[in-house]
Design a protein around this motif. Structure first.
Motif, PDB file in Angstrom:
ATOM      1  N   CYS A 469       0.960  -1.284   0.064  1.00  0.00           N
ATOM      2  CA  CYS A 469       0.027   0.284   0.215  1.00  0.00           C
ATOM      3  C   CYS A 469       0.934   1.346   0.340  1.00  0.00           C
ATOM      4  N   VAL A 470       2.009   1.380   0.758  1.00  0.00           N
ATOM      5  CA  VAL A 470       2.904   2.373   0.941  1.00  0.00           C
ATOM      6  C   VAL A 470       3.467   2.715  -0.447  1.00  0.00           C
ATOM      7  N   ARG A 471       4.097   1.497  -1.047  1.00  0.00           N
ATOM      8  CA  ARG A 471       4.710   1.688  -2.167  1.00  0.00           C
ATOM      9  C   ARG A 471       3.946   2.401  -3.422  1.00  0.00           C
ATOM     10  N   GLN A 472       2.739   1.836  -3.447  1.00  0.00           N
ATOM     11  CA  GLN A 472       1.839   2.205  -4.485  1.00  0.00           C
ATOM     12  C   GLN A 472       1.104   3.576  -4.232  1.00  0.00           C
ATOM     13  N   GLY A 473       0.965   4.064  -2.872  1.00  0.00           N
ATOM     14  CA  GLY A 473       0.015   5.094  -2.424  1.00  0.00           C
ATOM     15  C   GLY A 473      -1.196   4.818  -2.711  1.00  0.00           C
ATOM     16  N   TYR A 477      -8.182  -0.635   1.336  1.00  0.00           N
ATOM     17  CA  TYR A 477      -9.619  -1.159   0.782  1.00  0.00           C
ATOM     18  C   TYR A 477      -9.912  -0.422  -0.609  1.00  0.00           C
ATOM     19  N   ALA A 478      -8.986  -0.090  -1.166  1.00  0.00           N
ATOM     20  CA  ALA A 478      -8.948   0.359  -2.585  1.00  0.00           C
ATOM     21  C   ALA A 478      -7.851  -0.789  -3.582  1.00  0.00           C
ATOM     22  N   GLY A 479      -7.626  -1.733  -3.102  1.00  0.00           N
ATOM     23  CA  GLY A 479      -6.750  -2.873  -3.712  1.00  0.00           C
ATOM     24  C   GLY A 479      -5.410  -2.654  -3.686  1.00  0.00           C
ATOM     25  N   GLY A 480      -4.735  -1.922  -2.476  1.00  0.00           N
ATOM     26  CA  GLY A 480      -3.532  -1.504  -2.400  1.00  0.00           C
ATOM     27  C   GLY A 480      -2.563  -2.831  -1.758  1.00  0.00           C
ATOM     28  N   ALA A 481      -3.238  -3.788  -1.310  1.00  0.00           N
ATOM     29  CA  ALA A 481      -2.452  -4.691  -0.635  1.00  0.00           C
ATOM     30  C   ALA A 481      -1.949  -5.884  -1.761  1.00  0.00           C
ATOM     31  N   LYS A 482      -1.299  -6.666  -1.463  1.00  0.00           N
ATOM     32  CA  LYS A 482      -0.622  -7.718  -2.367  1.00  0.00           C
ATOM     33  C   LYS A 482      -1.712  -8.656  -2.760  1.00  0.00           C
ATOM     34  N   TYR A 483      -2.397  -8.968  -1.833  1.00  0.00           N
ATOM     35  CA  TYR A 483      -3.745  -9.833  -2.254  1.00  0.00           C
ATOM     36  C   TYR A 483      -4.991  -9.273  -1.357  1.00  0.00           C
ATOM     37  N   ASN A 484      -6.026  -9.177  -2.229  1.00  0.00           N
ATOM     38  CA  ASN A 484      -7.329  -8.291  -1.894  1.00  0.00           C
ATOM     39  C   ASN A 484      -8.509  -8.973  -2.339  1.00  0.00           C
ATOM     40  N   ASN A 485      -8.932  -9.937  -1.413  1.00  0.00           N
ATOM     41  CA  ASN A 485      -9.747 -10.957  -1.463  1.00  0.00           C
ATOM     42  C   ASN A 485     -10.895 -10.608  -0.908  1.00  0.00           C
ATOM     43  N   SER A 486     -12.044 -11.308  -1.016  1.00  0.00           N
ATOM     44  CA  SER A 486     -13.371 -11.392  -0.444  1.00  0.00           C
ATOM     45  C   SER A 486     -13.670 -12.636   0.059  1.00  0.00           C
ATOM     46  N   SER A 487     -15.042 -12.735   0.883  1.00  0.00           N
ATOM     47  CA  SER A 487     -15.474 -14.038   1.080  1.00  0.00           C
ATOM     48  C   SER A 487     -16.775 -14.370   0.746  1.00  0.00           C
ATOM     49  N   CYS A 488     -17.321 -15.548   0.631  1.00  0.00           N
ATOM     50  CA  CYS A 488     -18.526 -15.981   0.382  1.00  0.00           C
ATOM     51  C   CYS A 488     -18.822 -17.464   1.237  1.00  0.00           C
ATOM     52  N   ASN A 489     -19.623 -17.365   2.283  1.00  0.00           N
ATOM     53  CA  ASN A 489     -19.485 -18.437   3.031  1.00  0.00           C
ATOM     54  C   ASN A 489     -20.760 -19.276   2.950  1.00  0.00           C
ATOM     55  N   LEU A 490     -20.461 -20.680   2.575  1.00  0.00           N
ATOM     56  CA  LEU A 490     -21.524 -21.665   2.402  1.00  0.00           C
ATOM     57  C   LEU A 490     -21.932 -22.213   4.029  1.00  0.00           C
TER      58      LEU A 490
END
Length: 726
Positions: A469-473, A477-490
């Motif tokens: 996030c820091v390197r990219q500015g 929550y805008a996709g700045g991390a290396k992995y930006n994932n979400s969940s769907c629970n069954l």
């Protein structure tokens, strides 16, 4: 000397948040503070800068307090200003550009079809960066990459203010020490010295490191309102501080133990057994593959065991080289009534994380988030609480041509009426289509929310801990991390498997009635058909008993749904990841589901997590494990968990402890991901229900968290009693 006084001060530490003695001349009253924060935000147009200005205003001008009996200071009268502002911003989005999406989500939730929501509450900052750099170092890193954009300006404002807040706390400790008894005055001066050190550089002692961790927790979770859902691996993060203190004579082992006990008690004081507990973990593989268990692991477990707290809670990562003595010590805690532990298998979790793109070294640094959901520490914003779908609802929709069974309201695709399915395979395909519809609705809804995250909740504090996030500015929550994932629970695979197994056996195989006739019974909540309902209820072909029929159905449907979820892109440049647990939603979804073919009546609870429906696992815990492990848990990268319940006699003595150990190791060896549970006697539970005053500290593992039994609802208590008696 203040060392050795923890237990004498324990009551004061526990009660410190109940009636805080704010020093009125240390800052503004809440209404004045809110007016100042509002004014600060008006000067900015960018949401991140608005938030940063309000954050700085709170840290600079809110009233402070110190607790003389406490080794960790934090009290700031923030009045939840930032959390209230975020709710306003969320409301603007939900009632504005996403009005139709939000209204449909509310409708689907009310019908018990599924839930879909934004998730800012399952976060884990980069604890390595926090402890290695400290607040000044994180600020310096921001300045190193600063290009003048709003991201860096906001982060700089927040971290400069955080350092000033630490200095303010140090000053309050110095001031308060002048009017205290000698022992308390010495403790406050000790706190002041280490707070002053943290304002200048990274932590260099165990007390400084733990003080910084607690302060960061307060900044992120209490002030900013983003639930900080793990403190990380305590033994791997803090061993160097502990060992250096011992070697240089700053602490004895007994004093280090007292620090940890105060630390744990402070978390309990903050939230009690509510808010799902504060998670942290022990053990597991290091990035090198070596075992993380060390001398500090033993000390932490010893310190925690003596407190008998329901919160915080511990994830125990189990690997091939986990020492038997350590695992047995934890299991001994569980069998003596401290059920705040869940066991997670590295043998499943590490390849599971690699499947979704992590390197081997990253995967070995997975951190269990919240209840048991894995994420990559410092690299992933996993958002593991986005919601999910009810698998039993998919069956109900398939039986009613896409309509809700209770209301008749159209929900899913028109796959056919109950009488239209010539074969069981036809019905199974319809269930899959309905499940696909629910999954697609849920993931599309969450992705729509995610595209508006920066309008709802930019997070300069959290983002600055993540190096990408820091390197990219770019905000976390805008996709700045290396992995930006979400969940769907069954949810509630056990109930789903049971009802489909009963349909196959009694309708298509034995031809005792037609599917249309059975569905009519369900729509009438079994009225007039009690004998047939009981036959379905008592049938042995139920999930959790190592029976081929329900287990194969469960495996097929769950594999299909996982593949559907895991193929979907989210709205932040990442992907959705499937999970298989209910937490406590088996009550919520059960209340909104009509009668089901497993003999369950309308409104009754559904199966919990990956386990059997309540009291339906009749062949013992080994059969339950055998059923569960027929699933491929690596296909559920947001996690899963199996609940077990054992009678105290089953784990008594040395032989019982070895049996308990083998149970956990067997689950891990057969491919299980996470397992937890309770050791309880139904007679004790009944007595606690009748005489709660006698059992104020009787713990039960509800799902991914621990509570005191007397604080459960009557319905929840009754379920635990029924399971213990089964």
């Amino acid at each position: 000397m203040f060392w050795g006084t923890f237990f004498a001060n324990r009551t004061a530490i526990e009660e410190q948040y109940r009636a805080v003695r704010w020093r009125e001349d240390s800052g503004l009253a809440p209404e004045e503070l809110r007016a100042m924060a509002d004014g600060a935000m008006e000067a900015e147009t960018d949401k991140a800068l608005k938030k940063a200005r309000a954050f700085a205003c709170v840290l600079d001008h809110a009233q402070l307090a110190v607790e003389p009996a406490e080794l960790f200071q934090d009290h700031i009268r923030h009045d939840f200003i930032l959390q209230k502002q975020r709710r306003e911003w969320e409301k603007e989005v939900y009632e504005g550009p996403l009005r139709d999406v939000a209204e449909k989500a509310a409708r689907m939730r009310a019908l018990g079809a599924g839930t879909a929501n934004s998730d800012f509450g399952h976060t884990v900052p980069d604890w390595y960066a926090i402890l290695e750099l400290g607040l000044p170092g994180l600020l310096a890193r921001l300045r190193e990459y600063d290009d003048g954009s709003a991201f860096y300006r906001a982060g700089t404002l927040v971290y400069e203010a955080a350092i000033r807040y630490v200095r303010r706390l140090a000053g309050e400790c110095r001031r308060a020490s002048q009017a205290c008894a000698p022992c308390d005055a010495e403790r406050l001066r000790y706190c002041a010295e280490d707070l002053e050190a943290l304002a200048q550089h990274e932590p260099r002692t165990l007390h400084q490191a733990l003080q910084l961790a607690y302060l960061f927790h307060i900044l992120q979770e209490e002030i900013e309102g983003e639930r900080l859902r793990s403190l990380g691996g305590l033994d791997r993060l803090y061993f160097r501080f502990y060992w250096a203190d011992l070697q240089e004579g700053r602490l004895t082992r007994a004093q280090a133990k007292e620090l940890w006990q105060d630390f744990f008690q402070k978390f309990h004081a903050l939230t009690g057994d509510s808010l799902f507990g504060e998670p942290m973990y022990l053990g597991g593989e290091l990035p090198s593959g070596a075992c993380a268990v060390n001398e500090l692991t033993d000390l932490i477990l010893e310190a925690y065991d003596e407190l008998n707290l329901a919160n915080p809670k511990f994830h125990i990562r189990v690997s091939a080289n986990t020492p038997a003595r350590f695992l047995r010590r934890v299991l001994d805690c569980v069998r003596r009534g401290n059920s705040s532990f869940v066991f997670i298998s590295d043998a499943c979790a590490i390849p599971m994380m690699q499947k979704v793109g992590a390197t081997l070294e990253e995967a070995r640094e997975y951190v269990p988030i919240g209840c048991y959901e894995p994420g990559i520490l410092g690299r992933e914003v996993a958002c593991t609480g986005n919601g999910g779908v009810s698998l039993p609802k998919a069956v109900e929709l398939a039986l009613n041509n896409g309509r809700d069974g209770r209301t008749g309201e159209p929900v899913g695709p028109q796959t056919g009426e109950a009488g239209d399915y010539v074969s069981f395979e036809d019905l199974l395909e319809a269930v899959k289509r309905q499940a696909d519809f629910l999954i697609d609705w849920m993931t599309e809804t969450v992705a729509a929310y995610e595209r508006h995250y920066m309008e709802m909740n930019p997070s300069p504090l959290f983002s600055a801990t993540m190096v990408e996030c820091v390197r990219q500015g770019k905000d976390a929550y805008a996709g700045g991390a290396k992995y930006n994932n979400s969940s769907c629970n069954l949810n509630s695979n056990g109930t789903m498997a049971d009802e489909l197994a009963m349909i196959y056996k009694h309708v298509y195989q034995n031809k005792e009635c037609t599917l249309a006739q059975l569905n009519a019974m369900l729509l009438a909540d079994w009225e007039g058909h009690e004998a047939f309902r009981l036959r379905m209820r008592r049938d042995e072909d139920k999930w959790g008993n190592n029976r081929a029929l329900p287990d194969e159905i469960c495996r097929e449907i769950c594999a299909h749904c996982a593949a559907r979820v895991n193929a979907v892109a989210n709205g932040r440049g990442g992907r959705f990841k499937a999970s298989l647990y209910t937490i406590d939603r088996n009550y919520f979804y059960g209340e909104r589901l009509g009668a089901s073919a497993d003999g369950r009546k309308a409104g009754e609870i559904l199966s919990r997590n990956v386990g059997a429906a309540s009291t339906m696992d009749r062949n013992g815990v080994t059969a339950l494990i055998a059923s569960a492990c027929k699933l491929d848990f690596t296909e559920f990268p947001t996690g899963s968990v199996l609940d077990i319940l054992l009678h105290p006699s089953a784990v008594a003595g040395e032989e019982g402890l070895r049996a308990f150990e083998q149970l956990i190791l067997t689950y891990c060896a057969q491919g299980g991901y996470a397992i937890h549970g309770n050791v309880m006697d139904a007679r004790v539970l009944r007595d606690a229900q009748a005489h709660p005053e006698k059992y104020p500290h009787l713990q039960v593992r509800v799902c991914g968290w621990n509570v005191y039994f007397v604080n459960l609802s009557r319905a929840e208590q009754d379920e635990f009693i029924a399971r213990a008696e089964a």
